[in-house]
Design an enzyme around this catalytic site. Sequence first.
Site, PDB file in Angstrom:
ATOM      1  N   GLN A 127       0.745  -1.064  -0.096  1.00  0.00           N
ATOM      2  CA  GLN A 127      -0.013  -0.319   0.160  1.00  0.00           C
ATOM      3  C   GLN A 127       0.871   1.090  -0.106  1.00  0.00           C
ATOM      4  O   GLN A 127       0.146   2.276  -0.027  1.00  0.00           O
ATOM      5  CB  GLN A 127      -1.022  -0.002   0.982  1.00  0.00           C
ATOM      6  CG  GLN A 127      -2.285  -0.901   0.634  1.00  0.00           C
ATOM      7  CD  GLN A 127      -2.053  -1.176   2.902  1.00  0.00           C
ATOM      8  OE1 GLN A 127      -3.365  -0.724   2.720  1.00  0.00           O
ATOM      9  NE2 GLN A 127      -2.114  -2.236   3.816  1.00  0.00           N
ATOM     10  N   ASN A 128       2.514   1.138   0.444  1.00  0.00           N
ATOM     11  CA  ASN A 128       2.702   2.500   0.235  1.00  0.00           C
ATOM     12  C   ASN A 128       2.944   2.648  -1.133  1.00  0.00           C
ATOM     13  O   ASN A 128       3.582   1.952  -2.019  1.00  0.00           O
ATOM     14  CB  ASN A 128       4.280   2.026   0.945  1.00  0.00           C
ATOM     15  CG  ASN A 128       4.470   0.950   2.862  1.00  0.00           C
ATOM     16  OD1 ASN A 128       2.984   1.634   2.571  1.00  0.00           O
ATOM     17  ND2 ASN A 128       4.918   0.365   3.193  1.00  0.00           N
ATOM     18  N   ILE A 129       3.621   3.707  -0.972  1.00  0.00           N
ATOM     19  CA  ILE A 129       3.963   5.436  -2.373  1.00  0.00           C
ATOM     20  C   ILE A 129       5.383   5.127  -2.310  1.00  0.00           C
ATOM     21  O   ILE A 129       5.737   6.034  -3.047  1.00  0.00           O
ATOM     22  CB  ILE A 129       2.940   6.020  -2.271  1.00  0.00           C
ATOM     23  CG1 ILE A 129       3.437   7.101  -1.473  1.00  0.00           C
ATOM     24  CG2 ILE A 129       1.296   5.623  -2.690  1.00  0.00           C
ATOM     25  CD1 ILE A 129       1.954   7.946  -1.604  1.00  0.00           C
ATOM     26  N   HIS A 147      -1.788   1.232  -4.236  1.00  0.00           N
ATOM     27  CA  HIS A 147      -1.901   3.060  -4.448  1.00  0.00           C
ATOM     28  C   HIS A 147      -1.510   3.822  -4.578  1.00  0.00           C
ATOM     29  O   HIS A 147      -0.827   4.919  -4.899  1.00  0.00           O
ATOM     30  CB  HIS A 147      -2.119   3.279  -2.284  1.00  0.00           C
ATOM     31  CG  HIS A 147      -3.035   2.813  -1.266  1.00  0.00           C
ATOM     32  ND1 HIS A 147      -2.966   2.575  -0.094  1.00  0.00           N
ATOM     33  CD2 HIS A 147      -5.044   1.759  -2.372  1.00  0.00           C
ATOM     34  CE1 HIS A 147      -3.714   2.050  -0.285  1.00  0.00           C
ATOM     35  NE2 HIS A 147      -4.818   1.583  -0.826  1.00  0.00           N
ATOM     36  N   CYS A 158      -6.464  14.812 -16.582  1.00  0.00           N
ATOM     37  CA  CYS A 158      -6.449  14.233 -18.001  1.00  0.00           C
ATOM     38  C   CYS A 158      -5.320  13.454 -18.047  1.00  0.00           C
ATOM     39  O   CYS A 158      -5.303  12.611 -19.487  1.00  0.00           O
ATOM     40  CB  CYS A 158      -6.694  15.453 -19.321  1.00  0.00           C
ATOM     41  SG  CYS A 158      -4.300  15.700 -19.351  1.00  0.00           S
ATOM     42  N   THR A 238       0.588  -3.225   8.553  1.00  0.00           N
ATOM     43  CA  THR A 238      -0.830  -2.116   7.776  1.00  0.00           C
ATOM     44  C   THR A 238      -1.778  -1.789   9.167  1.00  0.00           C
ATOM     45  O   THR A 238      -1.640  -3.452   9.796  1.00  0.00           O
ATOM     46  CB  THR A 238      -1.202  -2.504   6.838  1.00  0.00           C
ATOM     47  OG1 THR A 238      -2.084  -2.091   6.189  1.00  0.00           O
ATOM     48  CG2 THR A 238      -0.978  -4.205   6.547  1.00  0.00           C
ATOM     49  N   ASN A 262       2.997  -6.718  13.134  1.00  0.00           N
ATOM     50  CA  ASN A 262       2.639  -5.609  13.978  1.00  0.00           C
ATOM     51  C   ASN A 262       3.284  -5.223  15.230  1.00  0.00           C
ATOM     52  O   ASN A 262       2.648  -6.084  16.250  1.00  0.00           O
ATOM     53  CB  ASN A 262       1.059  -5.355  13.587  1.00  0.00           C
ATOM     54  CG  ASN A 262       0.591  -3.735  13.160  1.00  0.00           C
ATOM     55  OD1 ASN A 262       0.675  -3.352  14.005  1.00  0.00           O
ATOM     56  ND2 ASN A 262      -0.274  -3.840  12.356  1.00  0.00           N
TER      57      ASN A 262
END
Length: 335
Positions: A127-129, A147, A158, A238, A262
């Site tokens: 999910q990390n950018i 993501h 556009c 996460t 986690n």
Amino acid sequence: MSGFSNCILPRHIIDGIKAGSFKNITVLTGAGISTGAGIPDFRSPGGMYDTLRPELITATETQRRQMKHDPTQVVFFDLFRENQFPYLEVRRPFIMGTAEKKWKATLSHFFLRLLHDKGLLRRLYTQNIDGLDFQLDLPEQKVVHVHGTIGTASCEFCSAPYPAEEFREAVRTSIKNIYDQNDCEAPRESKNILCKRCRTPGVKPDTVMYGRNLPASFFTNCDKDFPQCSDLLIVIGTSLTVSPANSLVERISKEAPRIVVNTLPVGEELGLDYGSNSSRDFLLSGESDQVLFDLCIELGWVDDMCAFSDQMAPQSQQILHNYSARTQTNQSPPS
Ligand code: OAD
């Protein structure tokens, strides 16, 4: 060796990984895998949503109230369509930091590389950018950027691409620094960055905003990987709060074990069961780097991991140094 490890995974799972009985391990990662590199997550204390200060952002009073009430609004398309500055101002340090290669992959990232090298990784869904997974040199088809990524840019309206270097320079010179008002490189007031094609100020990194579609690769790979093809799911760092990424824990076959790494027990509302009678779900509680290093000790992968030491974030390297100091002390002859 395992005398130094605090890994609480049952023996049959450790032996199964070691023996290659799990050949199709699927991994889901979130922002917690990168906190060891120095990038804050979203929802923990000190995370992006926790530290958001709407009063510093270029926005109307109504928009500020919305962000105060729900900080995730800064990454919603509805707000971006009205006003592009909240997203760009909040993301400015992250856009600049990734461009300057400020952060290095963590030991936890390199655990994924080891899974791949040993032929056990079916797919990484991240999910990390932040792009730290690119530092692992995994084959492209092995990684799904659920993501999107902050490394490239285009117009949200556009879709025209915007050259990455030019975009970073535009952010540096056009978007104010709300986190450091003494930054003399940044302008005092933000200015629009216009799309070269449609001339609207829709240019942003290629990340997925709330209210927009996920990349098609998420769905096509899910169809290939679930329910049957993945035989073990490892979920790292996460909160499992965001759908549909969190649906992986439900998509995998009911026979497959699910390991969650986690600092907190997450995902119980999705059916993860960490109770003592559960034979399927395992919470490895703690900082992911330490937890996964303990697992490496059990798996006999310490030397493999140490081979990546030079490429790791300093905090991750420290774990390897501490381990080697402890083993050396233990091996020295009594004086
Ligand atoms: P969150 O901030 O929601 O969750 C991070 C999780 O990692 C928390 O459960 C922490 O307890 C855990 N954590 C933090 N540091 C850790 C460490 N060193 N070791 C182990 N665990 C650690 O981040 P995500 O779950 O990635 O989406 O957030 C999901 C999505 O929400 C993001 O992709 C983003 C955000 O809104 C969009 O912007 C569309």
